[in-house]
Design a protein around this motif. Structure first.
Motif, short mmCIF file in Angstrom:
data_model
loop_
_atom_site.label_atom_id
_atom_site.label_comp_id
_atom_site.label_asym_id
_atom_site.label_seq_id
_atom_site.Cartn_x
_atom_site.Cartn_y
_atom_site.Cartn_z
N UNK A 66 0.85 -1.19 0.00
CA UNK A 66 0.00 0.00 0.00
C UNK A 66 0.89 1.24 0.00
N UNK A 67 0.56 2.20 -0.82
CA UNK A 67 1.30 3.46 -0.87
C UNK A 67 0.43 4.57 -0.29
N UNK A 77 -3.93 12.38 -4.90
CA UNK A 77 -3.97 11.27 -5.86
C UNK A 77 -2.54 10.87 -6.20
N UNK A 78 -2.38 9.80 -6.96
CA UNK A 78 -1.03 9.37 -7.35
C UNK A 78 -0.37 10.37 -8.29
N UNK A 79 -1.12 11.26 -8.91
CA UNK A 79 -0.55 12.25 -9.82
C UNK A 79 -0.61 13.67 -9.27
N UNK A 80 -1.30 13.86 -8.15
CA UNK A 80 -1.42 15.19 -7.56
C UNK A 80 -1.28 15.07 -6.05
N UNK A 81 -0.06 15.28 -5.56
CA UNK A 81 0.23 15.14 -4.14
C UNK A 81 1.43 16.02 -3.80
N UNK A 82 1.61 16.29 -2.50
CA UNK A 82 2.79 17.06 -2.07
C UNK A 82 3.80 16.19 -1.36
N UNK A 107 -4.39 9.64 0.77
CA UNK A 107 -4.95 8.51 0.03
C UNK A 107 -4.07 7.29 0.25
N UNK A 108 -4.72 6.17 0.51
CA UNK A 108 -4.02 4.88 0.60
C UNK A 108 -4.31 4.16 -0.72
N UNK A 109 -3.26 3.90 -1.48
CA UNK A 109 -3.38 3.30 -2.81
C UNK A 109 -2.84 1.87 -2.79
#
Length: 133
Positions: A66-67, A77-82, A107-109
């Motif tokens: 889990x990421x 999101x996986x493409x919009x995060x700090x 988010x937990x991905x």
């Protein structure tokens, strides 16, 4: 009406709705166990009061990968995060020093199937200076 689902953000009790359901979490509480299959994610939010010196978000336990993704200004999101933590297990940690007050999002991905995962968010308040009288 422009894509209402894209622009609508409702706070209903403990649930925030936008594209997907974003659940709010209580700082200091542990949640889980949860399980997700590869490619799925869980969006979460924590309310950070002013004067907070540190926000720590952790995942642990179970098996799989889990990421963790964080963003203060809106859903992560996986493409919009700090900030992110993307190790090869379910053990991930993100620490935010002097976080922005208000809703902060993470988010937990499921990078791969995971099960038995627990998570929490904890807050630390800045120490209050006391003046001797």
């Amino acid at each position: 009406m422009q894509n209402l689902a894209a622009s609508l953000l409702l706070f209903v009790g403990m649930i925030t709705t936008s594209f997907a359901v974003t659940y709010s979490v209580n700082p200091g509480s542990t949640y889980g166990p949860i399980s997700y299959s590869t490619g799925n994610e869980q969006s979460l939010a924590v309310m950070v009061p002013s004067g907070t010196s540190k926000l720590t978000i952790q995942t642990w336990g179970g098996s799989g990968d889990a990421d963790l993704y964080f963003k203060a200004s809106g859903p992560a999101t996986r493409t919009s995060y700090t900030l992110s933590s993307t190790g090869s297990s379910t053990t991930e940690t993100i620490t935010v020093n002097n976080p922005t007050s208000g809703w902060n999002y993470f988010t937990i991905y499921a990078y791969s199937n995971y099960s038995g995962l627990y998570f929490n968010a904890s807050l630390a308040q800045a120490p209050v200076a006391r003046v001797a009288t």
